[in-house]
Design an enzyme around this catalytic site. Structure first.
Site, PDB file in Angstrom:
ATOM      1  CG  ASP A   1      -2.074   0.978   1.069  1.00 29.52           C
ATOM      2  OD1 ASP A   1      -2.360   1.410  -0.069  1.00 29.52           O
ATOM      3  OD2 ASP A   1      -2.677   1.349   2.096  1.00 29.52           O
TER       4      ASP A   1
ATOM      5  CE  LYS B   1      -1.313   3.054  -4.199  1.00 27.57           C
ATOM      6  NZ  LYS B   1      -1.255   2.421  -2.881  1.00 27.57           N
TER       7      LYS B   1
ATOM      8  CG  ASP C   1      -5.824  -0.156  -1.071  1.00 25.77           C
ATOM      9  OD1 ASP C   1      -6.850  -0.465  -1.708  1.00 25.77           O
ATOM     10  OD2 ASP C   1      -5.774   0.840  -0.317  1.00 25.77           O
ATOM     11  CG  ASN C   2      -5.011   2.379  -3.607  1.00 30.06           C
ATOM     12  OD1 ASN C   2      -4.113   2.479  -2.777  1.00 30.06           O
ATOM     13  ND2 ASN C   2      -6.223   2.804  -3.380  1.00 30.06           N
TER      14      ASN C   2
ATOM     15  CD  GLU D   1      -8.229   5.084   0.360  1.00 29.55           C
ATOM     16  OE1 GLU D   1      -8.733   4.078  -0.171  1.00 29.55           O
ATOM     17  OE2 GLU D   1      -7.043   5.408   0.209  1.00 29.55           O
TER      18      GLU D   1
HETATM   19  C1  LIG Z   1      -1.661   4.877   0.860  1.00 29.98           C
HETATM   20  S1  LIG Z   1      -0.555   5.400   2.100  1.00 29.98           S
HETATM   21  C2  LIG Z   1      -0.549   4.024   3.216  1.00 29.98           C
HETATM   22  C3  LIG Z   1      -1.864   3.873   3.941  1.00 29.98           C
HETATM   23  C4  LIG Z   1      -1.854   2.851   5.042  1.00 29.98           C
HETATM   24  N1  LIG Z   1      -1.421   1.546   4.561  1.00 29.98           N
HETATM   25  C5  LIG Z   1      -3.243   2.694   5.608  1.00 29.98           C
HETATM   26  O1  LIG Z   1      -4.067   2.022   4.973  1.00 29.98           O
HETATM   27  O2  LIG Z   1      -3.527   3.267   6.655  1.00 29.98           O
HETATM   28  C6  LIG Z   1       1.002   5.244   1.276  1.00 29.98           C
HETATM   29  C7  LIG Z   1       2.210   5.504   2.162  1.00 29.98           C
HETATM   30  O3  LIG Z   1       3.333   4.902   1.516  1.00 29.98           O
HETATM   31  C8  LIG Z   1       4.472   5.658   1.803  1.00 29.98           C
HETATM   32  N2  LIG Z   1       5.506   5.335   0.805  1.00 29.98           N
HETATM   33  C9  LIG Z   1       5.529   5.680  -0.494  1.00 29.98           C
HETATM   34  N3  LIG Z   1       6.610   5.176  -1.111  1.00 29.98           N
HETATM   35  C10 LIG Z   1       7.293   4.486  -0.175  1.00 29.98           C
HETATM   36  C11 LIG Z   1       8.497   3.745  -0.189  1.00 29.98           C
HETATM   37  N4  LIG Z   1       9.225   3.611  -1.294  1.00 29.98           N
HETATM   38  N5  LIG Z   1       8.893   3.150   0.944  1.00 29.98           N
HETATM   39  C12 LIG Z   1       8.148   3.259   2.076  1.00 29.98           C
HETATM   40  N6  LIG Z   1       7.010   3.962   2.154  1.00 29.98           N
HETATM   41  C13 LIG Z   1       6.576   4.567   1.054  1.00 29.98           C
HETATM   42  C14 LIG Z   1       3.972   7.103   1.740  1.00 29.98           C
HETATM   43  O4  LIG Z   1       4.840   7.977   2.418  1.00 29.98           O
HETATM   44  C15 LIG Z   1       2.584   6.976   2.375  1.00 29.98           C
HETATM   45  O5  LIG Z   1       2.629   7.277   3.742  1.00 29.98           O
END
Ligand SMILES: C[S@@+](CC[C@H](N)C(=O)[O-])C[C@H]1O[C@@H](n2cnc3c(N)ncnc32)[C@H](O)[C@@H]1O
Length: 246
Positions: free
Chosen positions: A165, A168, A193-194, A224
């Protein structure tokens, strides 16, 4: 990701609302969204009550600012898997944001389940820790701060559930890394997800469905806190079968 998809008629209202919210926060010099959420939870949620912490975050998302949590409509698609995991399930999550799904996973899969959550953003890690602590689940959830690809290189052992998640366009590369590092065993479940029409990591889905290592199930849902179409992919790992083998 193809951002023009957010201009689909069904997604347009959502795109305009979230853009306006982000602009207002920027003009006001508001703290980051994850910090706002943790402050809100601190004031409004009942400590030690995971369900109340989740409800409080949902309220923030509906009444204050949209949040990219898994949310209350898609969470049940993951909660349904409870009977298929061992009591001492090891769960890996990529993308913590405000800790919503970490709280959902730890409280769903029981007190012996352990959640390891990887997050790149420092504010998101701090917010997630505060919210998980408010839910009374700090003993079950650990956060690893850093880019997924680097953190995955440090992980060992089999995970029973992997929840993808984060961004993507990283799903395919990180899943392949997870496979190469032996973090999946036969029966491990990967949830992504997504993967609906608006946000569609097509290359990842194509890989998951055609590599011969997964039994896949596609579940329609909505993004969501909106009516915008979305979906979740649930894939059970068969093991390292060779493509095309009988
Ligand atoms: C959709 S949110 C996660 C939502 C969470 N799983 C929930 O359902 O409550 C995506 C998160 O992924 C993190 N993210 C994006 N790229 C990443 C990476 N390469 N490594 C770790 N985290 C990452 C972003 O900072 C963001 O906080």
């Amino acid at each position: 990701m193809q951002f023009w998809r957010f201009l689909y008629p069904s997604a347009l209202g959502f795109t305009l609302r979230t853009t306006r919210q982000a602009l207002v926060d920027k003009l006001r010099g508001a703290p980051s969204r994850p910090v706002q959420v943790a402050n809100y939870v601190e004031v409004h949620a009942r400590r030690g009550d995971p369900a109340d912490v989740l409800r409080t975050i949902d309220r923030f998302a509906r009444e204050e600012r949209w949040l990219m949590n898994i949310g209350p409509d898609k969470a049940p698609l993951i909660q349904e898997l409870a009977g298929r995991l061992p009591a001492q399930a090891r769960i890996l999550e990529l993308g913590a944001y405000c800790g919503y799904s970490s709280i959902m996973l730890a409280s769903t899969f029981g007190p012996q389940a352990q959640v390891t959550s990887v997050e790149i953003d420092a504010d998101a890690v701090a917010s997630s820790r505060r919210n998980v602590d408010a839910a009374g689940l700090s003993g079950q959830v650990s956060f690893l701060h850093g880019p997924s690809t680097r953190v995955l290189e440090t992980l060992e052992g089999r995970f029973d559930l992997v929840f993808l998640d984060h961004w993507k366009d990283l799903y395919k590369r990180d899943l392949q890394l997870i496979e190469q590092r032996g973090l999946l065993g036969p029966g491990s479940i990967v949830v992504a997800d997504n993967v609906g029409k608006v946000v569609a990591p097509e290359e990842f889905l194509d890989y998951l469905r055609t590599c011969g290592r997964y039994d896949c199930e596609h579940r329609e849902a909505t993004i969501e806190y909106t009516d915008v179409p979305d979906a979740v992919e649930i894939a059970v790992y068969r093991g390292a079968a060779i493509r095309g083998a009988a």
